[in-house]
Scaffold this motif. Sequence first.
Motif, PDB file in Angstrom:
ATOM      1  N   LEU A   1       3.165   3.294  16.758  1.00 48.60           N
ATOM      2  CA  LEU A   1       4.260   3.339  15.789  1.00 48.60           C
ATOM      3  C   LEU A   1       5.206   2.165  15.980  1.00 48.60           C
ATOM      4  CD1 LEU A   1       6.443   4.577  13.896  1.00 48.60           C
ATOM      5  CD2 LEU A   1       7.024   6.131  15.744  1.00 48.60           C
TER       6      LEU A   1
ATOM      7  N   THR B   1      -3.393  -9.272   8.161  1.00 45.51           N
ATOM      8  CA  THR B   1      -3.832  -8.029   8.784  1.00 45.51           C
ATOM      9  C   THR B   1      -4.696  -8.302  10.011  1.00 45.51           C
ATOM     10  OG1 THR B   1      -3.849  -7.098   6.587  1.00 45.51           O
ATOM     11  CG2 THR B   1      -4.934  -5.828   8.296  1.00 45.51           C
TER      12      THR B   1
ATOM     13  N   TYR C   1      15.662   2.132   6.887  1.00 46.45           N
ATOM     14  CA  TYR C   1      14.634   2.590   7.820  1.00 46.45           C
ATOM     15  C   TYR C   1      15.012   2.333   9.271  1.00 46.45           C
ATOM     16  CZ  TYR C   1      10.111   2.604  10.246  1.00 46.45           C
ATOM     17  OH  TYR C   1       9.100   2.830  11.130  1.00 46.45           O
ATOM     18  N   ARG C   2      15.399   1.077   9.562  1.00 48.57           N
ATOM     19  CA  ARG C   2      15.672   0.728  10.957  1.00 48.57           C
ATOM     20  C   ARG C   2      16.936   1.404  11.468  1.00 48.57           C
ATOM     21  NH1 ARG C   2      13.728  -4.025  12.979  1.00 48.57           N
ATOM     22  NH2 ARG C   2      15.782  -4.893  13.347  1.00 48.57           N
TER      23      ARG C   2
ATOM     24  N   LEU D   1      16.127   4.982  12.280  1.00 52.67           N
ATOM     25  CA  LEU D   1      15.382   5.108  13.539  1.00 52.67           C
ATOM     26  C   LEU D   1      16.325   4.961  14.725  1.00 52.67           C
ATOM     27  CD1 LEU D   1      11.919   3.334  13.272  1.00 52.67           C
ATOM     28  CD2 LEU D   1      12.539   5.728  12.922  1.00 52.67           C
ATOM     29  N   ARG D   2      17.253   3.982  14.629  1.00 53.63           N
ATOM     30  CA  ARG D   2      18.223   3.805  15.713  1.00 53.63           C
ATOM     31  C   ARG D   2      19.073   5.056  15.870  1.00 53.63           C
ATOM     32  NH1 ARG D   2      18.555  -1.647  14.342  1.00 53.63           N
ATOM     33  NH2 ARG D   2      20.151  -1.238  12.768  1.00 53.63           N
TER      34      ARG D   2
ATOM     35  N   LYS E   1      17.729   7.996  17.786  1.00 53.26           N
ATOM     36  CA  LYS E   1      17.665   7.945  19.250  1.00 53.26           C
ATOM     37  C   LYS E   1      18.910   8.513  19.902  1.00 53.26           C
ATOM     38  CE  LYS E   1      14.376   4.208  19.268  1.00 53.26           C
ATOM     39  NZ  LYS E   1      14.186   2.761  19.135  1.00 53.26           N
TER      40      LYS E   1
ATOM     41  N   PRO F   1       3.797   9.158  11.549  1.00 58.47           N
ATOM     42  CA  PRO F   1       4.614   9.514  12.722  1.00 58.47           C
ATOM     43  C   PRO F   1       6.085   9.154  12.529  1.00 58.47           C
ATOM     44  CG  PRO F   1       3.278   7.572  13.169  1.00 58.47           C
ATOM     45  CD  PRO F   1       2.797   8.134  11.870  1.00 58.47           C
ATOM     46  N   GLN F   2       6.346   8.090  11.727  1.00 56.01           N
ATOM     47  CA  GLN F   2       7.741   7.662  11.535  1.00 56.01           C
ATOM     48  C   GLN F   2       8.573   8.701  10.802  1.00 56.01           C
ATOM     49  OE1 GLN F   2       5.039   6.119  10.324  1.00 56.01           O
ATOM     50  NE2 GLN F   2       4.930   4.005  11.042  1.00 56.01           N
TER      51      GLN F   2
ATOM     52  N   ASP G   1       2.103  -0.776   0.777  1.00 48.84           N
ATOM     53  CA  ASP G   1       1.924  -1.896   1.693  1.00 48.84           C
ATOM     54  C   ASP G   1       0.478  -1.810   2.160  1.00 48.84           C
ATOM     55  OD1 ASP G   1       1.784  -3.661   3.818  1.00 48.84           O
ATOM     56  OD2 ASP G   1       3.904  -3.370   4.338  1.00 48.84           O
TER      57      ASP G   1
ATOM     58  N   ARG H   1      -1.357  -3.820   3.654  1.00 55.74           N
ATOM     59  CA  ARG H   1      -1.615  -4.302   5.008  1.00 55.74           C
ATOM     60  C   ARG H   1      -1.356  -3.180   6.024  1.00 55.74           C
ATOM     61  NH1 ARG H   1       2.099  -8.651   7.846  1.00 55.74           N
ATOM     62  NH2 ARG H   1       3.538  -7.176   6.916  1.00 55.74           N
ATOM     63  N   LEU H   2      -0.277  -2.445   5.805  1.00 55.77           N
ATOM     64  CA  LEU H   2       0.022  -1.337   6.715  1.00 55.77           C
ATOM     65  C   LEU H   2      -0.967  -0.186   6.535  1.00 55.77           C
ATOM     66  CD1 LEU H   2       3.872  -0.878   7.058  1.00 55.77           C
ATOM     67  CD2 LEU H   2       2.242  -2.037   8.540  1.00 55.77           C
TER      68      LEU H   2
ATOM     69  N   THR I   1      -4.144  -0.657   5.874  1.00 52.58           N
ATOM     70  CA  THR I   1      -5.296  -1.130   6.629  1.00 52.58           C
ATOM     71  C   THR I   1      -5.087  -0.929   8.138  1.00 52.58           C
ATOM     72  OG1 THR I   1      -5.621  -2.834   4.959  1.00 52.58           O
ATOM     73  CG2 THR I   1      -6.750  -3.150   7.074  1.00 52.58           C
ATOM     74  N   LEU I   2      -3.927  -1.343   8.604  1.00 56.14           N
ATOM     75  CA  LEU I   2      -3.671  -1.339  10.044  1.00 56.14           C
ATOM     76  C   LEU I   2      -3.364   0.041  10.607  1.00 56.14           C
ATOM     77  CD1 LEU I   2      -1.356  -4.421  10.507  1.00 56.14           C
ATOM     78  CD2 LEU I   2      -3.601  -4.078  11.558  1.00 56.14           C
ATOM     79  N   ALA I   3      -2.571   0.804   9.871  1.00 54.31           N
ATOM     80  CA  ALA I   3      -2.017   2.016  10.477  1.00 54.31           C
ATOM     81  C   ALA I   3      -2.100   3.233   9.578  1.00 54.31           C
ATOM     82  CB  ALA I   3      -0.558   1.760  10.859  1.00 54.31           C
TER      83      ALA I   3
END
Lengths: 86, 594
Positions: A43, A62, B11-12, B15-16, B19, B41-42, B197, B199-200, B202-204
């Motif tokens: 993540l 990618t 988003y960021r 997430l901060r 915490k 998971p995010q 996205d 690319r995301l 594909t990756l995740a």
Amino acid sequence: MSTLDDAAIRARLTDIFRDTFDDDSIEIHEAMTAADVDEWDSLNHINLILAVERGFGVRFKTSEIGNLANVGEFLALLKGKLAAAG
Amino acid sequence: MSPTDPSHLDYRALLRASKQLDVSTCTTERRIAILSDAAVPQLVPLLRTLFAARGVRAEIHLAEYDTLELEVFDAASALYAFAPDAVVLLHAPQALRLRYWREAADREHFAERTVDGLVALWDTLRARTPALILQSNFPPPYERQFGNFDHLLPHTLLAQSLRLNVLLADAARERSGVLIDDVCGLATRIGLQRWFDERLWTLAKSFCALEHLPLVARNVVDLVQAAQGAIVKCVVTDLDGTLWSGVVGDDGVAGLEMDAFGHAEPHHRLQHYLRELRRRGIVLAVCSKNDHATALDAFRSHPDMVLAEADVAVFVANWGPKPDNLRHIRDTLNIGFDSIVFLDDNAFERALVRDTLPGVIVPELPEDPAEWVRFLSELNLFEATSFSEEDRRRADAYRANAQREEARTSFSDITEYLRSLDMRITMHRFDALSLPRAAQLIQRTNQFSLTARRPSLAECEAMARPGSGFVTFAISLVDRFGDNGLVSIIILRDTGDALDVVNWRMSCRVLARGVEAFAMNRVVETARALGRESITGTFEPTAKNALVRDFFAGFGFEQTGTTADGGTTWRLRVASYEPRTTCIADADPTTTST
């Protein structure tokens, strides 16, 4: 971005690592991998990539993201992008 | 600015915030299960943070990537052990796309097959858990096979995706506890190019571009909270500069602009937006710094007004501080601050209300009124999870109550107030129409009731028949604010020389309006017409009817004795009764006294 020298790139990348993994003690080095940082899971890996893209104004393919073995390779990839952009 | 401000979800920053989340002040807990064929998971930290901002500690169960069917169909899965309050089914359009590509046969029915599969999930869930089910719908694909012509070919991915959303809504409508999570609405608002996205993916296997994931989380929070009853009930709006362009006190009514075609069109649009909210049951109130008469004049006489005076439940225009006026509106409507949205173009007023009354929702309206309606829509303030005929009428009911309340405070003299209500009573024997409502009133009233016994519907029917030996009255009241319906019943037993009050009940909604005096006048008239000498009655004390302990004495009855259980018996000579003065007219002057 073309004016960034090695030290500046490294400093900015360190800031991004610290911010992403919420740990101000992180010092990056060439051989560093995900195993060396507690919070570096899949993540946060994505979060790291996106933060670096935003921080340096670059975009990774990618395939480039998927094949990084350690921080040294990441730095080399990043410097290549910056040089091409410059 | 808070990272949980719904108009600036980052988003960021979220997430901060996750915490250092402090949930110690959260008073409720909700258990949310997330099942998806994407990897999300995010969503966990995002949901925790956004729920906490609404005062809720969220426990999240995130199923492993693409284990959706496994978790649902296995009765022993971690999902059921988790005992969720809500199950969120997030289906990624990219996963849908892959299935479509792999199923070459019978593509015309791809959407049906897909919905059948999802419905099987819902029904299995429903059989095993009472949890709320949130089903995401599908953003349309940006891929085209034939270009524009895709729309005209039923088998294309585009045509099937669009159809799928319609079928999903149809299926959800037929089931209880299944709600559509409108991911399609989020994606199209952001724009497909930015939403996805690839690319995301594909990756995740990311559900969408991460910067937009907070919207997905917020949609879940909005739905779950609305289902729990945390909903907005009232919009309080400013006038000058908000509902119209101009200042009515300075420019006069004729100087105000709010027409559909000029530069003031955004105000016209806002009025339509508010009227649509009112039509679905959101109560509207006005809070303006103005002279009351001047402000009202704009409502009554400006030709371009969309909202009418009758759309506004509480109309407050004075020079007092707005927080005080909001308190008054809250008290009049008897709702909570956290169910009120306050609209004002003036940043000072917004800040004052926000600081003084932290519960009130105060949208930070953009500088340009042209952006307001879009901005408000995107905040999704008015989420609902059901809609009934009662909701449709709710705004009217609130308005009628608020008006009575206001009228009462504006009159120094109670008689003058009562006269202004223009009350009319219908009072006659129980009939087929009034019987069920009379029986209901008998069951519900506790305070204004002289005796303890509650006759059933069947008993009431028997007593209503001619020759039963009983005289019955059903009493309905209308006033200028609306129909109050059946408000009181009276049952008298005819003993031959007296009418004995065996049951006299009244709804406390109409207390102190003279209804009982009007009714007593009629009861005495009836006794006189029947040739009975007196009215008798018993007061039987109960836990709740102290209110009417002195009812008989108040009408000049004389006490004749006491009963074993602490009650009192009373008698009134018909000949000595002075008819009481009321401010109520007989709505049905042809009514005979029997």
